[in-house]
Design a protein around this motif. Structure first.
Motif, mmCIF file in Angstrom:
data_model
loop_
_atom_site.group_PDB
_atom_site.id
_atom_site.type_symbol
_atom_site.label_atom_id
_atom_site.label_comp_id
_atom_site.label_asym_id
_atom_site.label_seq_id
_atom_site.Cartn_x
_atom_site.Cartn_y
_atom_site.Cartn_z
ATOM 1 N N THR A 106 0.812 -1.221 0.000
ATOM 2 C CA THR A 106 0.000 0.000 0.000
ATOM 3 C C THR A 106 0.844 1.269 0.000
ATOM 4 O OG1 THR A 106 -0.167 0.022 2.410
ATOM 5 C CG2 THR A 106 -1.917 -1.135 1.199
ATOM 6 N N SER A 107 2.155 1.130 0.005
ATOM 7 C CA SER A 107 2.982 2.333 -0.002
ATOM 8 C C SER A 107 3.004 2.934 -1.400
ATOM 9 C CB SER A 107 4.415 2.029 0.445
ATOM 10 O OG SER A 107 5.107 1.335 -0.574
ATOM 11 N N CYS A 108 3.236 4.218 -1.445
ATOM 12 C CA CYS A 108 3.352 4.917 -2.718
ATOM 13 C C CYS A 108 4.459 4.281 -3.553
ATOM 14 C CB CYS A 108 3.639 6.398 -2.446
ATOM 15 S SG CYS A 108 3.652 7.451 -3.893
ATOM 16 N N GLY A 109 5.582 3.971 -2.934
ATOM 17 C CA GLY A 109 6.713 3.378 -3.652
ATOM 18 C C GLY A 109 6.392 2.023 -4.246
ATOM 19 N N ALA A 110 5.649 1.190 -3.509
ATOM 20 C CA ALA A 110 5.270 -0.128 -4.030
ATOM 21 C C ALA A 110 4.360 0.021 -5.238
ATOM 22 C CB ALA A 110 4.586 -0.955 -2.945
ATOM 23 N N ILE A 111 3.384 0.889 -5.131
ATOM 24 C CA ILE A 111 2.424 1.078 -6.222
ATOM 25 C C ILE A 111 3.103 1.673 -7.444
ATOM 26 C CG2 ILE A 111 0.353 2.365 -6.914
ATOM 27 C CD1 ILE A 111 -0.541 1.990 -3.904
ATOM 28 N N LEU A 112 4.074 2.559 -7.220
ATOM 29 C CA LEU A 112 4.761 3.217 -8.336
ATOM 30 C C LEU A 112 6.042 2.505 -8.753
ATOM 31 C CD1 LEU A 112 4.341 6.973 -7.361
ATOM 32 C CD2 LEU A 112 3.122 5.687 -9.120
ATOM 33 N N ASP A 113 6.288 1.317 -8.213
ATOM 34 C CA ASP A 113 7.504 0.582 -8.554
ATOM 35 C C ASP A 113 8.751 1.414 -8.275
ATOM 36 O OD1 ASP A 113 7.416 -2.058 -9.202
ATOM 37 O OD2 ASP A 113 7.197 -1.745 -11.365
ATOM 38 N N GLY A 114 8.719 2.194 -7.206
ATOM 39 C CA GLY A 114 9.865 2.988 -6.806
ATOM 40 C C GLY A 114 10.037 4.305 -7.535
ATOM 41 N N ALA A 115 9.165 4.617 -8.468
ATOM 42 C CA ALA A 115 9.279 5.858 -9.257
ATOM 43 C C ALA A 115 8.605 7.019 -8.523
ATOM 44 C CB ALA A 115 8.662 5.668 -10.639
ATOM 45 N N CYS A 116 9.138 7.361 -7.366
ATOM 46 C CA CYS A 116 8.547 8.403 -6.525
ATOM 47 C C CYS A 116 8.445 9.725 -7.271
ATOM 48 C CB CYS A 116 9.403 8.589 -5.275
ATOM 49 S SG CYS A 116 8.653 9.665 -4.050
ATOM 50 N N GLY A 117 7.328 10.393 -7.063
ATOM 51 C CA GLY A 117 7.118 11.702 -7.660
ATOM 52 C C GLY A 117 6.666 11.650 -9.105
ATOM 53 N N GLN A 118 6.562 10.448 -9.652
ATOM 54 C CA GLN A 118 6.114 10.279 -11.039
ATOM 55 C C GLN A 118 4.855 9.420 -11.036
ATOM 56 O OE1 GLN A 118 7.579 11.778 -13.697
ATOM 57 N NE2 GLN A 118 8.850 12.757 -12.167
ATOM 58 N N PRO A 119 3.705 10.007 -10.761
ATOM 59 C CA PRO A 119 2.469 9.214 -10.721
ATOM 60 C C PRO A 119 2.253 8.439 -12.022
ATOM 61 C CG PRO A 119 2.075 11.446 -9.961
ATOM 62 C CD PRO A 119 3.466 11.415 -10.512
ATOM 63 N N HIS A 120 1.835 7.227 -11.875
ATOM 64 C CA HIS A 120 1.537 6.368 -13.015
ATOM 65 C C HIS A 120 0.091 6.638 -13.422
ATOM 66 C CE1 HIS A 120 0.716 2.681 -15.235
ATOM 67 N NE2 HIS A 120 2.032 2.529 -15.340
ATOM 68 N N PRO A 121 -0.141 7.138 -14.623
ATOM 69 C CA PRO A 121 -1.492 7.542 -15.018
ATOM 70 C C PRO A 121 -2.545 6.457 -14.841
ATOM 71 C CG PRO A 121 0.097 8.155 -16.713
ATOM 72 C CD PRO A 121 0.830 7.344 -15.706
ATOM 73 N N THR A 122 -2.219 5.232 -15.232
ATOM 74 C CA THR A 122 -3.205 4.159 -15.144
ATOM 75 C C THR A 122 -3.367 3.678 -13.714
ATOM 76 O OG1 THR A 122 -2.563 3.473 -17.364
ATOM 77 C CG2 THR A 122 -3.882 1.935 -16.096
ATOM 78 N N ARG A 123 -2.252 3.400 -13.048
ATOM 79 C CA ARG A 123 -2.335 2.894 -11.671
ATOM 80 C C ARG A 123 -2.948 3.932 -10.745
ATOM 81 N NH1 ARG A 123 3.319 -0.379 -10.569
ATOM 82 N NH2 ARG A 123 3.057 -1.822 -12.303
ATOM 83 N N CYS A 124 -2.364 5.112 -10.710
ATOM 84 C CA CYS A 124 -2.825 6.144 -9.775
ATOM 85 C C CYS A 124 -4.226 6.634 -10.145
ATOM 86 C CB CYS A 124 -1.845 7.311 -9.738
ATOM 87 S SG CYS A 124 -0.179 6.817 -9.225
#
Length: 151
Positions: free
Chosen positions: A104-122
């Motif tokens: 549930t962490s931002c890093g897990a959801i973004l595969d470590g790409a902090c600060g770069q929201p993933h359009p589909t996932r986020c």
């Protein structure tokens, strides 16, 4: 094709709001209210508490949205009895929903790409969480269009 919620997410992202802020703004939209101070405060939850190690802003923003409807906001108020159950329901749903990302962490959801929201996932999580907040509210006898009375 995007629904109204998806279009709203794109609009808010284009204006520079983060996930936690979008969740709060969409709850306020539902009540036909604005609260720049609350939106600003939700900005403190952006990017998993700033470094992607903390919980996803969708989860923290959705929790804020539930508190907006059922939390204590003034001396003479009491929180709704159902608030802890609503938060638990949201947390359980979000934990299950994000298993595919590894947490549930931002890093897990973004595969470590902090600060770069993933359009589909986020974007997808925001839309789904907004619907889940509404569902939880209705299941607990609260009207998403109403919110707490203003003083």
């Amino acid at each position: 094709m995007l629904d109204d919620g998806g279009l709203r997410v794109l609009e808010l992202a284009g204006k520079g709001y983060c996930c936690s802020q979008m969740m709060v703004i969409m709850a306020l939209d539902e009540m036909d209210r604005e609260d720049p101070d609350l939106v600003r405060a939700a900005g403190g939850l952006c990017d998993g508490l700033g470094d992607c190690s903390g919980p996803c802003g969708v989860l923290t923003g959705a929790t804020l949205a539930l508190g907006l409807y059922a939390g204590k906001g003034m001396d003479m108020e009491e929180p709704e009895d159902c608030l802890p159950v609503m938060i638990e329901s949201l947390r359980d749903w979000f934990t299950e929903r994000t298993l595919e990302y590894g947490g549930t962490s931002c890093g897990a959801i973004l595969d470590g790409a902090c600060g770069q929201p993933h359009p589909t996932r986020c974007g997808g999580l925001i839309g789904e969480a907004n619907a889940k907040v509404r569902e939880i509210l209705v299941d607990n006898g609260l009207d998403p269009a109403e919110g707490r009375e203003l003083p």
